[in-house]
Design an enzyme around this catalytic site. Structure first.
Site, PDB file in Angstrom:
ATOM      1  CE  LYS A 157     -10.580  -5.240   8.143  1.00 22.34           C
ATOM      2  NZ  LYS A 157      -9.843  -6.787   7.158  1.00 22.34           N
ATOM      3  CE1 TYR A 162      -2.746  -3.598   1.733  1.00 20.58           C
ATOM      4  CE2 TYR A 162      -4.849  -1.616   1.113  1.00 20.58           C
ATOM      5  CZ  TYR A 162      -4.121  -2.927   1.246  1.00 20.58           C
ATOM      6  OH  TYR A 162      -5.233  -3.784   1.502  1.00 20.58           O
TER       7      TYR A 162
END
Ligand code: FAD
Ligand code: DHB
Length: 399
Positions: free
Chosen positions: A306, A210
């Site tokens: 998520k 990331y």
């Protein structure tokens, strides 16, 4: 309609609106419990499988897929990941998921493959699904006998049932059905999108990276040892057509920095699309005999991986509540579904929002807010408890 076309107005215990991962997984769990459910999906199976989305499965998600008996290929082809890297303005910090969480990991296995496995299983079970259903509508949810109507091949069908479950995503009909029945919504939109590219090239790293860079966020992910998934933050109003493959690879290389860029293998894109980022929660998740599940009820920005996992935890809660309702004649589970699911949803919303805030470039940020981003990363670098909180959320809070 492939199964039961001869009985289009057959009665089912449950009608599931939407045949994405939530609807299919709930259908599988209900089938396993001997509960008769029909899935009504607006699109074709190929269209549903063509949507390239999530890639990271929490351990709890793998456990629920195992309970559903849809884990064989996931076990052989899924890639276990013990950690991931954060790279902020050129500084790299590894989040060691396994050591920070007492042994927990995540599995990289695409949403497309999860969906394919569940579709194949449903076909093997001979369970009823209607694809390409038009004008889907839900009625009588305030009575013990709600119904769902839809048009298939020009014929209108009306299916009555005991329970309707809205698994029809953010733009579906279920949430709209209860919009004027006391539904409350909470929303934040972000002033940027993610441009995603899928390519048959080996990943640049064995773990996800990331990246926060002054030109914007980037993410290096994968689907297999031969297939990579990359994202770059882009303008919300941009069009994927403005991005040639060369332009995409050049931008990605600039953001990840020279060390990672050297390992990026480029190739023709198999898919290229832009997704907006949004945080959204609807409350409550139950209206009489209608229950909202997955993206129909909530959206997270994808930064914390998520979305799909949260849909699976909703399914887990509702699946056990419906087993209690039909097999034990108890309403306790369905009465608590909304509060139980929302408790976990809000925590995942918080994590996704905080990861998004930490890693993206916000043009509107003041120098103070930029320093806050930097301080957040500095805290992660210096504090093991701060990394442990991030790891605990990334592997998934307990179901
Ligand atoms: P969906 O997958 O949206 O499925 C809903 C289904 O309902 C669809 O098949 C739809 O065709 C059907 N439907 C819609 N309306 C009707 C109707 N009226 N009647 C009948 N059927 C209907 N999550 C991540 O973790 N990582 C990511 O990288 C990521 N990328 C994403 C990119 C995009 C563009 C989007 C939209 C989502 C992304 N997500 C990502 C989120 C994740 O994919 C979702 O959380 C997940 O798909 C939720 O599953 P679901 O089954 O609840 O909803
Ligand atoms: C992927 C998407 C995400 O949002 C994420 O946080 C990690 C991986 C993916 O598509 O591979």
């Amino acid at each position: 309609m492939n199964p039961s076309p001869e009985k289009p107005s057959h009665r089912y215990q449950v009608v599931i609106v939407g045949g994405g991962p939530s609807g299919l997984l709930l259908g599988s769990l209900l089938h396993g419990a001997g509960i008769d459910a029909l899935i009504v999906e607006a699109r074709s199976p190929d269209y549903v499988l063509g949507r390239i989305r999530a890639g990271v499965l929490e351990q709890g998600t793998v456990d629920v897929l195992t309970q559903a008996g849809a884990d064989a290929r996931l076990r052989s082809e899924g890639l276990p990941h013990d950690g991931f890297a954060l790279c902020v303005d050129g500084e790299v910090l590894r989040i060691d998921l396994k050591s920070l969480t007492g042994g927990k990991t995540v599995t990289v296995y695409g949403q497309t493959e999860v969906t394919r496995d569940l579709m194949d299983q449903r076909r093997r079970f001979g369970a009823a699904s209607v694809y390409e259903a038009a004008d889907v509508a839900i009625g009588d949810i305030d009575t013990p006998h709600p119904f769902v109507t839809f048009v298939k091949d020009g014929v209108t069908h009306r299916v009555s049932c005991d329970i309707v479950v809205g698994c029809d995503g953010f733009h579906g009909v279920s949430r709209r059905t209860v919009a004027d029945k006391g539904l409350e919504t909470f929303e934040r939109t972000y002033p940027f999108g993610w441009l995603g590219v899928l390519a048959d090239v080996p990943p640049c790293s064995h773990e996800l990276i990331y990246v926060a860079h002054e030109r914007g966020f980037a993410l290096c992910s994968m689907r297999s040892p031969h297939r990579s998934r990359y994202y770059v933050q882009c303008d919300l109003n941009d069009d994927a057509k403005n991005w040639s493959d060369d332009r995409f690879w050049d931008e990605l290389r600039r953001r990840v920095g020279p060390a990672v860029a050297d390992n990026i293998v480029t190739g023709p894109s198999l898919e290229k699309s832009i997704a907006p980022l949004r945080s959204f929660v609807a409350e409550p998740l139950r209206f009489g005999r209608l229950f909202l599940v997955g993206d129909a009820a909530h959206i997270v920005p994808p930064t914390g991986a998520k979305g799909l996992n949260l849909a699976v935890s909703d399914v887990h809660y509702l699946g056990s509540a419906l087993r209690e309702f039909f097999l034990e004649r108890s309403s306790a589970g369905i009465d608590h579904y909304s509060a139980r699911a929302l408790n976990r949803i809000w925590k995942a919303e918080r994590f996704s929002w905080s990861m998004t805030t930490l890693l993206h470039r916000f043009d509107s940020y003041t120098p103070f807010e930029q320093r806050m981003q930097r301080a957040e990363f500095a805290l992660l670098q210096s504090s093991q408890p701060a990394r442990a909180v991030m790891a605990e959320n990334y592997v998934g809070l307990p179901l």
